[in-house]
Design a protein around this motif. Structure first.
Motif, PDB file in Angstrom:
ATOM      1  N   ASP A   1       0.824  -1.217   0.000  1.00 22.44           N
ATOM      2  CA  ASP A   1       0.000   0.000   0.000  1.00 22.44           C
ATOM      3  C   ASP A   1       0.855   1.262   0.000  1.00 22.44           C
TER       4      ASP A   1
ATOM      5  N   ARG B   1       0.479   4.404  -2.569  1.00 24.04           N
ATOM      6  CA  ARG B   1       0.262   5.783  -2.078  1.00 24.04           C
ATOM      7  C   ARG B   1       1.350   6.726  -2.608  1.00 24.04           C
TER       8      ARG B   1
ATOM      9  N   ARG C   1       0.623   7.564  -6.161  1.00 25.49           N
ATOM     10  CA  ARG C   1      -0.495   8.514  -6.211  1.00 25.49           C
ATOM     11  C   ARG C   1      -0.036   9.914  -5.804  1.00 25.49           C
ATOM     12  N   ASP C   2       0.675  10.012  -4.687  1.00 21.21           N
ATOM     13  CA  ASP C   2       1.091  11.308  -4.171  1.00 21.21           C
ATOM     14  C   ASP C   2       2.058  12.040  -5.107  1.00 21.21           C
TER      15      ASP C   2
END
Length: 178
Positions: free
Chosen positions: A101, A105, A108-109
């Motif tokens: 995960d 993340r 995405r960030d």
């Protein structure tokens, strides 16, 4: 401005693959793309930097990451590699998105687009992008060789002038479509 494709040396212990081969570099260059490889990126796969004549080779990882519009990887990129990519870059490789995960993340960030090759549908239209079947075939052959080397009998029946050696009896589990 042409598309800049970057390839890093794989850092996972025991990983001998490289995300691109010289023939594909030549095809990408013919389409107008620039390909840059980290120094020794192909060495573990038996392809020295000199084998990538149509690419820029011998670069530091940081330089490859900073210039790449598209990063090709075998193993998923590390968090530090993701952070070094420019916003809007794309990563293509085995991403293992369900197992980390934190990596998802970070992608995405940092606004990085990622294509997980192991999630490409295994359908006729996508057959040319099927990365799993080739790896499964290689794994199957390697498993058979390991098994043959472990047994104290021959796998195939061997007939000579001195007589016949009966083959080993084996149980194959998980045979593919062939």
């Amino acid at each position: 401005m042409s598309l800049r494709i970057g390839v890093l040396r794989e850092r996972l212990a025991g990983e001998h693959r490289v995300a691109i081969v010289p023939d594909i570099v030549t095809k990408l260059k013919a389409l107008g793309a620039e390909v840059a490889l980290e120094k020794s990126a192909g060495n573990a796969a038996g392809i020295p930097d000199s084998g990538f004549a149509d690419a820029t080779t011998g670069l530091a990882a940081a330089e490859v990451l900073a210039r790449a519009d598209v990063l090709l990887k075998v193993q998923p990129p590390g968090i530090d590699e993701i952070g070094a990519l420019k916003e809007g870059a794309t990563v293509i490789g085995f991403m293992q998105p369900h197992g980390d995960d934190e990596r998802v993340r970070a992608l995405r960030d940092c606004r990085i687009t990622a294509f997980a090759m192991e999630l490409v549908p295994r359908i006729s239209r996508a057959q040319s992008m099927d990365a799993l079947s080739s790896q499964a075939a290689v794994g199957g052959y390697k498993a058979a060789l390991i098994a043959a080397g472990t047994l104290d009998k021959f796998f195939p029946m061997l007939t000579t002038a001195a007589g016949t050696i009966r083959p080993a009896k084996v149980l194959v589990i998980g045979a593919g479509v062939a």
